[in-house]
Design an enzyme around this catalytic site. Structure first.
Site, PDB file in Angstrom:
ATOM      1  N   SER A 267     -73.168   4.432  53.586  1.00  0.00           N
ATOM      2  CA  SER A 267     -74.017   3.244  53.532  1.00  0.00           C
ATOM      3  C   SER A 267     -74.083   2.734  52.099  1.00  0.00           C
ATOM      4  CB  SER A 267     -75.429   3.601  53.998  1.00  0.00           C
ATOM      5  OG  SER A 267     -76.026   4.435  53.019  1.00  0.00           O
ATOM      6  N   LYS A 268     -74.576   1.500  51.953  1.00  0.00           N
ATOM      7  CA  LYS A 268     -74.667   0.966  50.590  1.00  0.00           C
ATOM      8  C   LYS A 268     -75.708   1.755  49.783  1.00  0.00           C
ATOM      9  CE  LYS A 268     -77.828  -2.811  51.448  1.00  0.00           C
ATOM     10  NZ  LYS A 268     -78.071  -4.206  51.548  1.00  0.00           N
ATOM     11  N   ARG A 269     -76.674   2.350  50.498  1.00  0.00           N
ATOM     12  CA  ARG A 269     -77.650   3.203  49.792  1.00  0.00           C
ATOM     13  C   ARG A 269     -76.946   4.403  49.144  1.00  0.00           C
ATOM     14  NH1 ARG A 269     -80.831  -0.151  50.433  1.00  0.00           N
ATOM     15  NH2 ARG A 269     -81.719  -0.883  52.356  1.00  0.00           N
ATOM     16  N   ALA A 272     -75.535   3.305  45.839  1.00  0.00           N
ATOM     17  CA  ALA A 272     -76.534   3.189  44.776  1.00  0.00           C
ATOM     18  C   ALA A 272     -76.980   4.584  44.329  1.00  0.00           C
ATOM     19  CB  ALA A 272     -77.717   2.381  45.288  1.00  0.00           C
TER      20      ALA A 272
END
Ligand code: GLU
Length: 511
Positions: A267-269, A272
């Site tokens: 996921s984009k999380r 990050a």
């Protein structure tokens, strides 16, 4: 391989333009693209924007930009319409209703007049311990307000009074729905666990389910490759194909394995949290200004990005790991795509980029490195010189921004010198050596070999091992323990600058 009436492979990428393009999305594009090119077919971009509540400004342009960066330009798209337009579903709105009406006529769909409150009430009324979120399905539809439970005169009246309604598919009871997937082979679903999905919404827009089937048909799509997250929607699509156009017209499907991060689906999380990009290019969500980093801006070459993506879930059966787009087109086959999820490994991703940087010419890398320096306010006037530097340091760069650290000292004296490394072993004899060496420089013709010879001869004369002097020289010129051969660096920054840097370092060392 070809199953449409004019005998040509046609594949499509059909994103909903709702935000950044995840690397899994780019891999879907890539597998479609490779397949199209391999079979001399067409690659189509269709924008699936039927959910107007999810419209995001700039998202469509962003998709074009990403595809362009990756070198996968669609043959047909909203920007380059072919014979099957429009290519934006919102502009095809009027085309879908007739198919929904046809399904009603044939008994495969029905009008549903339930209000939001009634649907909420249904979820409360039918909630059980085993079923925490009851769906509008064959059992429940019998208790709801729809054209299956109302008299036809009541239905007519409601429609006449302009009561909002949706059209739902009528999923048959007790059927096994089966299809052949090019990766998963035979896949079956029990119709009793599939709900009566909405096909046409109250605003007259189709849902994804109706639109994807109608458009794949009208656009003569022969093969549909999409992420595995869509597999659970397949039974609805198969039924729609069967009811509307016939299963023999259905494209061949392949559901591509998920790309996995450290904890399940990437996921984009994760990006990050672990400091790696997940989107193809930088994306800022205009709704909340949330920023997500892209592979492009992180310093990946598009060739490397394509290479690493293709290998996530596919193998050529060869030892070879580095492939150009042309080589992929030659070797790619959808049957070699794995069934199970592919783990994304950022270190491996950087390895691919490093290999591509090493194998790229200075001419190719020049604009990227030049921009990097420009953005750091260093203007480079000598293109030939920068290209020489690029060739000299590229094997030390895994990402484009690494060129800054690896090459900045060719353009300006280092701001900081790692003197702590040499201080413990520093002595007067070494100071003497560098002072004498600086003075002797006028006698050196300033080729790399001459500088090295002079340096080594003087060290021998002064009885110091050259190995003990080379690291200090490197730190004086570069700032740290890195970079290519030190005499080559001296040669390139020229005599005067070499003398200056040695002098400055001696002042610092002896203060
Ligand atoms: N619109 C879907 C998406 O956003 C397309 C899925 C498909 O290819 O059928 O990914």
């Amino acid at each position: 391989m070809m199953n449409n009436s004019f005998g040509k492979v046609r594949v499509r990428f059909a994103p909903s333009p709702t935000g950044g393009l995840h690397l899994g999305g780019v891999r879907t594009v890539l597998y479609n693209y490779l397949f199209a090119r391999k079979h001399s077919g067409d690659f189509i971009l269709r924008i699936e924007d039927t959910d107007q509540t999810r419209f995001v400004e700039g998202a469509e342009q962003y998709i074009y930009d990403c595809l362009e960066w990756c070198g996968m330009i669609p043959d047909e798209s909203p920007a380059k319409p072919g014979a099957f337009g429009p290519y934006r579903q919102s502009e095809r709105k009027e085309m879908y209703r007739e198919y929904a009406e046809q399904l009603i006529k044939d008994g495969h769909a029905y009008y549903a007049f339930d209000t939001t409150q009634q649907l909420e009430q249904m979820r409360l009324d039918f909630k059980t311990e085993e079923n925490s979120s009851p769906q509008y399905d064959s059992r429940i539809r019998k208790k709801m307000k729809n054209s299956l439970t109302l008299l036809s005169s009541e239905v007519e009246k409601l429609i006449e009074e302009k009561t909002p309604y949706v059209i739902r598919i009528k999923i048959p009871e007790n059927e096994i729905i089966t299809f052949h997937d090019m990766i998963h082979h035979e896949v079956s679903f029990d119709s009793n666990v599939v709900d009566d999905k909405v096909l046409l919404k109250a605003d007259g827009m189709p849902t994804y389910h109706l639109a994807v089937v109608v458009d794949d048909y009208l656009m003569k799509i022969t093969h549909a490759f999409r992420g595995e997250e869509w597999l659970s929607s397949a039974p609805v699509h198969i039924l729609l194909w069967k009811y509307l156009f016939g299963l023999n017209k259905m494209p061949q499907w392949a559901h591509l394995p998920l790309i996995l991060g450290p904890n399940g689906k990437l996921s984009k999380r994760d990006g990050a949290k672990f400091g790696f990009p997940v989107y193809a290019m930088n994306w800022t969500d205009p709704r909340n200004n949330e920023f997500t980093e892209g592979f492009k801006e992180k310093g990946f070459l598009p060739e490397a990005f394509i290479n690493l993506l293709a290998m996530l879930g596919w193998n050529s059966g060869k030892e070879q790991e580095l492939f150009s787009m042309e080589e992929f087109i030659n070797d790619f086959s959808i049957e070699r795509v794995h069934k199970s999820g592919a783990k994304f490994d950022y270190e491996k991703a950087k390895w691919f980029n490093h290999e591509w940087i090493k194998n790229s010419s200075a001419d190719y890398l020049f604009p990227l490195v030049n921009d990097l320096f420009k953005n750091k306010d260093i203007t480079i006037n000598d293109e030939v010189f920068l290209k020489k530097i690029i060739d000299l340091v590229k094997e030390r760069c895994a990402l484009i921004p690494d060129f800054y650290e690896q090459a900045v000292y060719f353009f300006q004296a280092p701001e900081k010198l790692d003197l702590d490394t040499i201080k413990p072993k520093w002595n007067e004899a070494k100071t003497n050596f560098f002072e004498t060496f600086s003075k002797k420089m006028d006698e050196i013709s300033w080729t790399t070999a001459d500088i090295e010879n002079a340096f080594k001869n003087l060290a021998a004369e002064m009885n110091i091992k050259p190995g003990e002097l080379q690291l200090p020289m490197r730190i004086m010129l570069v700032g740290g323990k890195f970079g290519p051969a030190v005499f080559e660096i001296a040669h390139l920054i020229e005599k005067e600058e070499t003398i200056l840097r040695i002098k400055n370092a001696l002042t610092l060392l002896n203060s």
